[in-house]
Design a protein around this motif. Sequence first.
Motif, mmCIF file in Angstrom:
data_model
loop_
_atom_site.group_PDB
_atom_site.id
_atom_site.type_symbol
_atom_site.label_atom_id
_atom_site.label_comp_id
_atom_site.label_asym_id
_atom_site.label_seq_id
_atom_site.Cartn_x
_atom_site.Cartn_y
_atom_site.Cartn_z
ATOM 1 N N LEU A 490 -93.017 65.715 -67.766
ATOM 2 C CA LEU A 490 -93.688 65.924 -66.479
ATOM 3 C C LEU A 490 -94.708 67.042 -66.624
ATOM 4 N N THR A 491 -95.792 66.955 -65.852
ATOM 5 C CA THR A 491 -96.770 68.044 -65.835
ATOM 6 C C THR A 491 -96.352 69.083 -64.794
ATOM 7 N N GLU A 492 -96.934 70.256 -64.888
ATOM 8 C CA GLU A 492 -96.594 71.328 -63.946
ATOM 9 C C GLU A 492 -96.940 70.960 -62.509
ATOM 10 N N SER A 493 -97.929 70.088 -62.337
ATOM 11 C CA SER A 493 -98.329 69.709 -60.975
ATOM 12 C C SER A 493 -97.193 69.005 -60.247
ATOM 13 N N VAL A 494 -96.313 68.322 -60.999
ATOM 14 C CA VAL A 494 -95.162 67.672 -60.366
ATOM 15 C C VAL A 494 -94.237 68.722 -59.766
ATOM 16 N N LEU A 495 -94.051 69.824 -60.471
ATOM 17 C CA LEU A 495 -93.151 70.870 -59.988
ATOM 18 C C LEU A 495 -93.692 71.551 -58.745
ATOM 19 N N MET A 496 -95.023 71.515 -58.581
ATOM 20 C CA MET A 496 -95.624 72.168 -57.418
ATOM 21 C C MET A 496 -95.279 71.433 -56.135
ATOM 22 N N SER A 497 -95.039 70.132 -56.215
ATOM 23 C CA SER A 497 -94.824 69.324 -55.013
ATOM 24 C C SER A 497 -93.388 69.447 -54.538
ATOM 25 N N ARG A 498 -93.016 70.647 -54.128
ATOM 26 C CA ARG A 498 -91.624 70.903 -53.787
ATOM 27 C C ARG A 498 -91.195 70.161 -52.529
ATOM 28 N N GLY A 499 -92.133 69.778 -51.723
ATOM 29 C CA GLY A 499 -91.772 69.070 -50.499
ATOM 30 C C GLY A 499 -91.451 67.612 -50.720
ATOM 31 N N ASP A 500 -91.605 67.103 -51.919
ATOM 32 C CA ASP A 500 -91.398 65.686 -52.203
ATOM 33 C C ASP A 500 -90.049 65.414 -52.854
ATOM 34 N N ASN A 501 -89.069 66.226 -52.586
ATOM 35 C CA ASN A 501 -87.721 66.053 -53.143
ATOM 36 C C ASN A 501 -87.741 65.990 -54.673
ATOM 37 N N VAL A 502 -88.602 66.812 -55.271
ATOM 38 C CA VAL A 502 -88.731 66.817 -56.719
ATOM 39 C C VAL A 502 -87.424 67.235 -57.378
ATOM 40 N N LEU A 503 -86.836 68.299 -56.887
ATOM 41 C CA LEU A 503 -85.608 68.808 -57.492
ATOM 42 C C LEU A 503 -84.486 67.777 -57.408
ATOM 43 N N GLU A 504 -84.378 67.106 -56.285
ATOM 44 C CA GLU A 504 -83.330 66.092 -56.113
ATOM 45 C C GLU A 504 -83.528 64.948 -57.115
ATOM 46 N N CYS A 505 -84.775 64.526 -57.282
ATOM 47 C CA CYS A 505 -85.071 63.436 -58.224
ATOM 48 C C CYS A 505 -84.763 63.859 -59.662
ATOM 49 N N MET A 506 -85.140 65.104 -60.009
ATOM 50 C CA MET A 506 -84.881 65.592 -61.355
ATOM 51 C C MET A 506 -83.379 65.677 -61.623
ATOM 52 N N LYS A 507 -82.614 66.077 -60.632
ATOM 53 C CA LYS A 507 -81.160 66.165 -60.813
ATOM 54 C C LYS A 507 -80.548 64.782 -61.013
ATOM 55 N N GLU A 508 -81.057 63.779 -60.306
ATOM 56 C CA GLU A 508 -80.559 62.421 -60.493
ATOM 57 C C GLU A 508 -80.807 61.946 -61.920
ATOM 58 N N LEU A 509 -81.984 62.277 -62.455
ATOM 59 C CA LEU A 509 -82.308 61.866 -63.817
ATOM 60 C C LEU A 509 -81.422 62.577 -64.836
ATOM 61 N N THR A 510 -81.246 63.883 -64.658
ATOM 62 C CA THR A 510 -80.404 64.634 -65.605
ATOM 63 C C THR A 510 -78.937 64.237 -65.481
ATOM 64 N N ASP A 511 -78.515 63.810 -64.284
ATOM 65 C CA ASP A 511 -77.142 63.312 -64.129
ATOM 66 C C ASP A 511 -76.932 62.029 -64.928
ATOM 67 N N LEU A 512 -78.010 61.272 -65.106
ATOM 68 C CA LEU A 512 -77.922 60.071 -65.937
ATOM 69 C C LEU A 512 -77.844 60.430 -67.418
ATOM 70 N N GLY A 513 -78.209 61.676 -67.778
ATOM 71 C CA GLY A 513 -78.232 62.099 -69.169
ATOM 72 C C GLY A 513 -79.624 62.169 -69.760
ATOM 73 N N ILE A 514 -80.637 61.865 -68.946
ATOM 74 C CA ILE A 514 -82.036 61.924 -69.392
ATOM 75 C C ILE A 514 -82.492 63.379 -69.397
ATOM 76 N N ARG A 515 -83.207 63.775 -70.427
ATOM 77 C CA ARG A 515 -83.726 65.139 -70.504
ATOM 78 C C ARG A 515 -85.143 65.206 -69.915
ATOM 79 N N ILE A 516 -85.469 66.367 -69.334
ATOM 80 C CA ILE A 516 -86.774 66.599 -68.714
ATOM 81 C C ILE A 516 -87.548 67.608 -69.554
ATOM 82 N N ALA A 517 -88.793 67.266 -69.845
ATOM 83 C CA ALA A 517 -89.692 68.180 -70.566
ATOM 84 C C ALA A 517 -90.886 68.496 -69.688
ATOM 85 N N ILE A 518 -91.410 69.717 -69.813
ATOM 86 C CA ILE A 518 -92.635 70.109 -69.108
ATOM 87 C C ILE A 518 -93.781 70.078 -70.106
#
Length: 622
Positions: A490-518
């Motif tokens: 993901l690019t840093e611009s994705v992290l800026m959009s905090r109002g778009d449930n970014v953190l919730e989406c990232m947690k769902e992905l990591t719960d699946l076992g997928i790793r996130i890179a910036i």
Amino acid sequence: PLALDRPSGDPPIGVLVVAGVESELLDVRTTLTTLAEQSALAVERFSLSQEINRQDSEAYFRTLVQNTSDVILILDAGERVRYASSSAVPVLGYPTLEGRRLTDLVPPEDSQTVVRMLADMRAHGWKDRREHWRVLRSDQTRIEVEVRCSDLREEPTVGGLVLTLRDVTERRQLERELTHRAFYDSLTGLANRVLFEDRTGHALTRGRREGSVVGVLFVDVDDFKVINDTLGHGVGDELLVAVSLRLSTTIRASDTAARIGGDEFAMLTGDSMSPRDVETFADHVIEAFREPFKLTSGMVNVSVSVGIATTEDSDDAAELFAHSDLALYSAKTAGKGQWRRYKPELQTNLIERHKLQESLDATNVETSFAVRYQPIVELPTSNLVGFEALVRWPHSTRGVVLPEQFIALAEESGQIVPLGAWVLGQATSDAAGWRREGARRAYEDDLPPAPLYVSVNVSARQFRDAGFVDMARRALESSGIGPETLVLELTESVLMSRGDNVLECMKELTDLGIRIAIDDFGTGYSSLSYLREFPIKILKIDKSFIDGLGVSNQQYALIEGIVNIAETLGIAVIAEGIENTMQRDLLASMGCPLGQGYLFAQPMNSTDAESLVHSSQRLGLL
């Protein structure tokens, strides 16, 4: 005689004259006397009716004058108030106006104008004239009035100049507000696009007459959306107001600054001797934004990009504005805090971009695009650890179209969503094949299988799509690979959009076992707090930082600091764009564990990647 039988003995009121032969008239004398009496009664009734009507009319108009909201004044020969209607008390606040000079009721700076007007009325005898005055109330508050002036000096019942004053203060204020809204921006108070284009037209006319150069600057706030999304729209509006004030300080009184919409502004400068003067002005504008803004949320640094067009390019207002917009696009493409001047080839590029967009819209994702893979290695050992999937567009007539040419177009059109889904599916499918072949070779050679993974880029538009998490889950299920095999960049611009449930989406992905890179860390509004707030497992340092290694001590210290902090937080670091052994050795010496770049390999197709996996599995080296 037309006589009435009145007790008062009033004289006759008229005479009835009948002519004819005397002998015949004598016969009708009695009849004529009766007729005269009846005529006298009729005349009397008519006179009485007229008097009653006159008295009723006077009472009616007296009532109107006394109860009207308009102020009615009668002036004598000395311009003093001889009569004032009762409405003068609530409108002007004076308990009595009789005897006051009219000039005492207007502001001192307006008194000469009023005196001249009254003199003209007396000199020309105008029966009706309308004026707009400012009048002082008894508390010295200024109100605006419409004045109707009538010269009724010859009327016996008036005998003076009559002024009718109507309070229009609120109406004029509303008119001014409506006019201001029509021509000025409500947030910043700057001119809006309508007024800007009008003034540009006038400036062009003056420039043609005087032989001067007119310049239009299109100004855009860099990364305003990031600030707006991270700090909130209230802070965003506060920043826009601050930007408008900053721009206003850079212009002369004869120039114009305008807000066109959003975070886009325009500036008009005239009376320049040459286009170079306009470019110098653009330098001045950009320099003005070196100083940070102090907002309620704290200090904020922003830069602006500027597009320039002058009358050397066009003498049409609309075309000049369009040219500056094109130049702005060129400036933003070149980077932040820069200006670019319009060139004819920009128009050609725009047309070319439009054609490319049409071609992109007509493509079939599955048959028109290709995925290439660039190896990611351990810097100390050069062991292969994974691949980054890169999308390419091999065009039938244009050759290979690079991502920087079509990704932005795909994001604008929304085609990035199906394109990204196809790349993810293709990459996970290829990764499944590599892992199966790698496991088979490792079994034959009696070696442990290498834990290879594939890293796939995800755009901000794609990540915000409601079905993205489900799409990633389906890609894992259809390919059969484990979630640890997949990394999403993901690019840093994705992290800026905090109002778009970014953190919730990232947690769902990591719960699946997928790793996130910036990806491209350090090129945007980088914040080390992201590494703590979000479930990030990998940090990729942008190539622009790696290029400075061995040249700048500050660059070395910065990268080393990022590597140390990431290590403390348990985050892996990948250095992008390594092109020589010096860069590799310096990165390895500071503890950077992973890297990729042309030093190791250029992006390759799936078959070549599989061959590399085989050799790596067997040799452990590239």
